[in-house]
Design a protein around this motif. Sequence first.
Motif, PDB file in Angstrom:
ATOM      1  N   GLY A   1       0.819  -1.203   0.000  1.00 51.86           N
ATOM      2  CA  GLY A   1       0.000   0.000   0.000  1.00 51.86           C
ATOM      3  C   GLY A   1       0.852   1.251   0.000  1.00 51.86           C
ATOM      4  N   LEU A   2       1.908   1.229   0.825  1.00 49.93           N
ATOM      5  CA  LEU A   2       2.793   2.398   0.923  1.00 49.93           C
ATOM      6  C   LEU A   2       3.506   2.660  -0.385  1.00 49.93           C
ATOM      7  CD1 LEU A   2       4.457   1.993   4.428  1.00 49.93           C
ATOM      8  CD2 LEU A   2       2.835   3.727   3.692  1.00 49.93           C
ATOM      9  N   MET A   3       3.978   1.575  -0.977  1.00 51.69           N
ATOM     10  CA  MET A   3       4.773   1.739  -2.200  1.00 51.69           C
ATOM     11  C   MET A   3       3.918   2.266  -3.342  1.00 51.69           C
ATOM     12  SD  MET A   3       7.927  -0.250  -1.931  1.00 51.69           S
ATOM     13  CE  MET A   3       7.889  -1.473  -3.210  1.00 51.69           C
ATOM     14  N   ARG A   4       2.654   1.806  -3.347  1.00 50.19           N
ATOM     15  CA  ARG A   4       1.831   2.189  -4.487  1.00 50.19           C
ATOM     16  C   ARG A   4       1.217   3.561  -4.318  1.00 50.19           C
ATOM     17  NH1 ARG A   4      -1.280  -3.506  -4.963  1.00 50.19           N
ATOM     18  NH2 ARG A   4       0.577  -4.786  -5.266  1.00 50.19           N
ATOM     19  N   ASP A   5       0.990   3.965  -3.078  1.00 49.21           N
ATOM     20  CA  ASP A   5       0.369   5.260  -2.846  1.00 49.21           C
ATOM     21  C   ASP A   5       1.441   6.252  -2.411  1.00 49.21           C
ATOM     22  OD1 ASP A   5      -1.094   7.428  -2.247  1.00 49.21           O
ATOM     23  OD2 ASP A   5      -2.410   6.461  -0.780  1.00 49.21           O
ATOM     24  N   ARG A   6       1.898   7.010  -3.384  1.00 51.49           N
ATOM     25  CA  ARG A   6       3.001   7.927  -3.098  1.00 51.49           C
ATOM     26  C   ARG A   6       2.643   8.946  -2.037  1.00 51.49           C
ATOM     27  NH1 ARG A   6       5.714   9.437  -8.172  1.00 51.49           N
ATOM     28  NH2 ARG A   6       6.595   7.522  -8.998  1.00 51.49           N
ATOM     29  N   SER A   7       1.398   9.427  -2.073  1.00 50.91           N
ATOM     30  CA  SER A   7       1.037  10.485  -1.128  1.00 50.91           C
ATOM     31  C   SER A   7       1.078   9.939   0.289  1.00 50.91           C
ATOM     32  CB  SER A   7      -0.352  11.019  -1.437  1.00 50.91           C
ATOM     33  OG  SER A   7      -1.298  10.005  -1.189  1.00 50.91           O
ATOM     34  N   ARG A   8       0.986   8.623   0.406  1.00 51.62           N
ATOM     35  CA  ARG A   8       1.013   8.010   1.710  1.00 51.62           C
ATOM     36  C   ARG A   8       2.460   7.851   2.182  1.00 51.62           C
ATOM     37  NH1 ARG A   8      -2.474   2.578   2.019  1.00 51.62           N
ATOM     38  NH2 ARG A   8      -4.020   3.882   1.009  1.00 51.62           N
ATOM     39  N   SER A   9       3.375   7.767   1.227  1.00 52.61           N
ATOM     40  CA  SER A   9       4.750   7.474   1.618  1.00 52.61           C
ATOM     41  C   SER A   9       5.731   8.576   1.256  1.00 52.61           C
ATOM     42  CB  SER A   9       5.198   6.167   0.965  1.00 52.61           C
ATOM     43  OG  SER A   9       4.860   6.171  -0.407  1.00 52.61           O
ATOM     44  N   LEU A  10       5.558   9.179   0.078  1.00 51.63           N
ATOM     45  CA  LEU A  10       6.597  10.072  -0.413  1.00 51.63           C
ATOM     46  C   LEU A  10       6.776  11.301   0.470  1.00 51.63           C
ATOM     47  CD1 LEU A  10       8.580  10.060  -2.743  1.00 51.63           C
ATOM     48  CD2 LEU A  10       7.074  11.654  -3.927  1.00 51.63           C
ATOM     49  N   PHE A  11       5.658  11.992   0.739  1.00 51.71           N
ATOM     50  CA  PHE A  11       5.776  13.205   1.538  1.00 51.71           C
ATOM     51  C   PHE A  11       6.325  12.923   2.936  1.00 51.71           C
ATOM     52  CE2 PHE A  11       3.874  16.167   4.608  1.00 51.71           C
ATOM     53  CZ  PHE A  11       4.562  17.304   4.223  1.00 51.71           C
TER      54      PHE A  11
ATOM     55  N   VAL B   1      10.767  13.188   6.816  1.00 57.66           N
ATOM     56  CA  VAL B   1      11.697  12.538   7.731  1.00 57.66           C
ATOM     57  C   VAL B   1      13.116  12.669   7.191  1.00 57.66           C
ATOM     58  CG1 VAL B   1      12.348  10.360   8.808  1.00 57.66           C
ATOM     59  CG2 VAL B   1       9.945  10.907   8.482  1.00 57.66           C
ATOM     60  N   PHE B   2      13.225  12.442   5.901  1.00 55.98           N
ATOM     61  CA  PHE B   2      14.534  12.540   5.268  1.00 55.98           C
ATOM     62  C   PHE B   2      15.155  13.912   5.534  1.00 55.98           C
ATOM     63  CE2 PHE B   2      16.921  14.129   1.641  1.00 55.98           C
ATOM     64  CZ  PHE B   2      17.937  13.190   1.553  1.00 55.98           C
ATOM     65  N   ALA B   3      14.382  14.966   5.254  1.00 55.92           N
ATOM     66  CA  ALA B   3      14.921  16.315   5.409  1.00 55.92           C
ATOM     67  C   ALA B   3      15.316  16.581   6.858  1.00 55.92           C
ATOM     68  CB  ALA B   3      13.884  17.341   4.944  1.00 55.92           C
ATOM     69  N   GLY B   4      14.430  16.206   7.779  1.00 59.79           N
ATOM     70  CA  GLY B   4      14.712  16.452   9.186  1.00 59.79           C
ATOM     71  C   GLY B   4      15.927  15.687   9.661  1.00 59.79           C
ATOM     72  N   VAL B   5      15.959  14.417   9.329  1.00 56.43           N
ATOM     73  CA  VAL B   5      17.073  13.580   9.765  1.00 56.43           C
ATOM     74  C   VAL B   5      18.370  14.073   9.130  1.00 56.43           C
ATOM     75  CG1 VAL B   5      18.064  11.269   9.613  1.00 56.43           C
ATOM     76  CG2 VAL B   5      15.678  11.560  10.254  1.00 56.43           C
TER      77      VAL B   5
ATOM     78  N   SER C   1       7.493  16.155  14.524  1.00 55.17           N
ATOM     79  CA  SER C   1       6.267  15.505  14.989  1.00 55.17           C
ATOM     80  C   SER C   1       5.051  16.311  14.553  1.00 55.17           C
ATOM     81  CB  SER C   1       6.252  15.368  16.510  1.00 55.17           C
ATOM     82  OG  SER C   1       7.271  14.513  16.916  1.00 55.17           O
ATOM     83  N   ILE C   2       5.176  17.659  14.660  1.00 59.91           N
ATOM     84  CA  ILE C   2       4.040  18.494  14.270  1.00 59.91           C
ATOM     85  C   ILE C   2       3.768  18.360  12.782  1.00 59.91           C
ATOM     86  CG2 ILE C   2       3.251  20.877  14.035  1.00 59.91           C
ATOM     87  CD1 ILE C   2       4.693  21.437  16.718  1.00 59.91           C
ATOM     88  N   VAL C   3       4.854  18.446  12.004  1.00 61.44           N
ATOM     89  CA  VAL C   3       4.691  18.311  10.551  1.00 61.44           C
ATOM     90  C   VAL C   3       4.071  16.957  10.212  1.00 61.44           C
ATOM     91  CG1 VAL C   3       5.914  18.135   8.371  1.00 61.44           C
ATOM     92  CG2 VAL C   3       6.575  19.883  10.011  1.00 61.44           C
ATOM     93  N   LEU C   4       4.626  15.925  10.822  1.00 61.07           N
ATOM     94  CA  LEU C   4       4.153  14.582  10.489  1.00 61.07           C
ATOM     95  C   LEU C   4       2.763  14.317  11.058  1.00 61.07           C
ATOM     96  CD1 LEU C   4       7.531  12.808  11.005  1.00 61.07           C
ATOM     97  CD2 LEU C   4       6.280  12.963   8.867  1.00 61.07           C
ATOM     98  N   TRP C   5       2.477  14.982  12.160  1.00 62.60           N
ATOM     99  CA  TRP C   5       1.140  14.859  12.727  1.00 62.60           C
ATOM    100  C   TRP C   5       0.133  15.413  11.717  1.00 62.60           C
ATOM    101  CZ3 TRP C   5      -0.740  18.976  16.674  1.00 62.60           C
ATOM    102  CH2 TRP C   5      -2.093  18.767  16.969  1.00 62.60           C
ATOM    103  N   ASN C   6       0.481  16.611  11.196  1.00 72.44           N
ATOM    104  CA  ASN C   6      -0.404  17.201  10.199  1.00 72.44           C
ATOM    105  C   ASN C   6      -0.511  16.343   8.953  1.00 72.44           C
ATOM    106  OD1 ASN C   6      -1.620  19.837  10.902  1.00 72.44           O
ATOM    107  ND2 ASN C   6       0.472  20.184  11.617  1.00 72.44           N
ATOM    108  N   ALA C   7       0.637  15.850   8.530  1.00 71.65           N
ATOM    109  CA  ALA C   7       0.640  14.969   7.368  1.00 71.65           C
ATOM    110  C   ALA C   7      -0.230  13.757   7.666  1.00 71.65           C
ATOM    111  CB  ALA C   7       2.057  14.532   7.046  1.00 71.65           C
ATOM    112  N   GLY C   8      -0.084  13.248   8.897  1.00 76.70           N
ATOM    113  CA  GLY C   8      -0.857  12.082   9.291  1.00 76.70           C
ATOM    114  C   GLY C   8      -2.348  12.409   9.321  1.00 76.70           C
ATOM    115  N   LEU C   9      -2.679  13.623   9.797  1.00 84.03           N
ATOM    116  CA  LEU C   9      -4.081  14.037   9.844  1.00 84.03           C
ATOM    117  C   LEU C   9      -4.658  14.118   8.447  1.00 84.03           C
ATOM    118  CD1 LEU C   9      -4.444  16.865  12.508  1.00 84.03           C
ATOM    119  CD2 LEU C   9      -5.477  14.606  12.481  1.00 84.03           C
TER     120      LEU C   9
END
Lengths: 424, 236
Positions: free
Chosen positions: A8-18, A23-27, A296-304
């Motif tokens: 599911g993650l691999m096929r749905d970019r919006s679920r994984s790419l952003f 995470v990539f940028a932050g790390v 966490s805030i960014v990802l929380w929003n992304a998660g929302l």
Amino acid sequence: MIKFLIKGLMRDRSRSLFPVLTVFAGVFLAVFLYSYINGVVSDMLKMTAHYQTGHLRIMTQAYAKEINQNPNDLALIGVNELLQKLNKKYPQMIWTPRIKFGGLLDIPDENRETKIQSPVIGIAVNLISKSSPEYKLLNIKSAIISGHIPNNPGEILIADEFAKKLNVGPGDTATLISSTMYGSMTMVNLKIAGTVYFGITAMDRSAIFTDISDIQSALDMQDAAGEILGFFPDDIYHDEQATLIASSFNEEFKNPEDKFSPQMGTLPKESGLSDYLATINSMSIVIIAIFIVTMSIVLWNAGLMGSLRRYGEIGVRLAIGENKGHIYRTLILESMIIGIFGSILGTLAGTGIAYLIQVYGLDMSFLFKKSSLMIPNELRARVTSGSFVIGFIPGIFSTVLGTSIAGIGIYKRQTSQLFKELEV
Amino acid sequence: MNNSYLIKTEHIKKIYPMGLTTLIALDDINLTFKKGEFAGLVGPSGSGKTTLLNIIGALDSPSEGSAEVLGKKVETLSHRSAAHLRNWYIGFIFQTFNLLPVYTVFENVEFPLLLQNIPSPKRKKLVMEALEWVGLADRANSKPAHLSGGESQRVAIARAIVKKPELVLADEPTANLDAENSHHIMRTMVQLNEELKITFIFATHDEKVMRYLKRKISLNDGKVEKDEIFELEVKK
Ligand SMILES: Nc1ncnc2c1ncn2[C@@H]1O[C@H](COP(=O)(O)OP(=O)(O)OP(=O)(O)O)[C@@H](O)[C@H]1O
Ligand SMILES: [Mg+2]
């Protein structure tokens, strides 16, 4: 089920790419920044160790009290015996004696009359012996601007700028006027073998390197030295070991009653950098904390956004008979996959680029031509095992945290409510 | 489980708060359904069809009264037990198909079995059987986006029946389909009902669906207005 989620993650970019990019940028930033700070700090420590304090430093208690005045009348005596004991007891360390001294440097004209005279700061180290560790520690070879390394007694190195000011160069002679260990005036004739660049203004204006035995005889300091420095062979300061060695040494040799007995101190204490290092440490913690909170805030929003977009899916899954806990756990699992993936990429890129900068820093030293004694031109950024931890754990932690908060919505909403979203 | 019925509702009321007043979506519903029924809830929009279907499917619980489904009292079920009941015994079919778009036809049908932790070889067998039932075995690897509406709804039927449920609940399954596809789907469901003895309950106001029903329960304003049973022979 994990396979199912990964598909599911691999096929749905919006679920994984952003999320992965976030995470990539932050790390990446955290790892890079950490490596960079690490590099700067370790450069600074190296410099301090090489020029001032060693990783360990032995002085008499009296000398230590007045260290700023290079009080050679309070120097260590019985240095050879002490060195032997040190080498026997702590063979894992490199031990080297040094004398710091002050005085006047007198440049004579052809009639042996004073042409020009200037105050001088001197560092006397083991220069002549080819096996001397000082060449490596002080980076002497690459710091030479003109002339050569001293080969014979009486030869010295002089700061290039200082030499120009005095209008002297390799082959010229100079007379050092100083005072002996016992307070009487002394003069010694020295020959300039080469000029060097220190990279520290104060030293470039007025410093010389001499061989320690020349100075020992000139200053009446046979078998004496202002300090003995100890270095780890890998040239990295190891606090735990150093502290152990220092305390075992002090237990054996230090006598609080006798101010001429030797005492050993470690790099952070001797340099007065311990507070500074503590600050750097807490700064790193602050950086990481900010990083975790922001991500966490960014990802929380992304998660929302993600779970809003996925209310339909979640509704269907509920109808099919998945329970909320299971859905929540799969969302967390997905976020962990994303966190791990983003953190791996971010850490690789962060350490990679930091490493490139290490190398690039090296290239810079060639560009500058004049390599300096004080700035070790190896590492600008430093990649350590810490660099990996710094990005990885927060990277995963913040992703999971963000998703956990976002996912609470699933619990808050009634099943039938989630389900209604289907009908829109 | 009591053999005489699969579902029994007693004095079901569903009340929604509407500002100061309340809205009574279901009012004193008393119905029983036997195993193997092919029944429909019909009535105008807002009559409470979906609400009742959701209660029977343990997605919602009544405000008052009791709904016993497959031996379980829906109003007393924990969230977990309700999910368990749906996962093992109840299949859902929706008006809007609701396939998971990132997954293939095969994976969509496989999903309920994944939740049941059925091992892979058996999953594969069951999924292919279900797809054959709806005539889509050759589209197993397609993505939902590449299917027509009729095909999508047939995948949804396969997903509902793959776990061999006791009961399938279908809310307006033909509302987004043309006549031909509607008939096709209804025929498939009649067949499943007759051959696999799966109980079907529909919510619909589609005349085409009604022609296939063996029992028609008319709702109006949250009340049962009529409850008619047809002999299959008569319909043919
Ligand atoms: N969550 C809710 N909150 C408030 N009112 C609701 C809620 N869900 C349903 N209702 C109301 O309950 C009544 C019955 O709704 P229901 O969806 O069961 O009707 P329906 O017969 O399925 O209609 P349709 O044919 O349009 O699907 C409607 O008046 C509806 O507005
Ligand atoms: Mg409805």
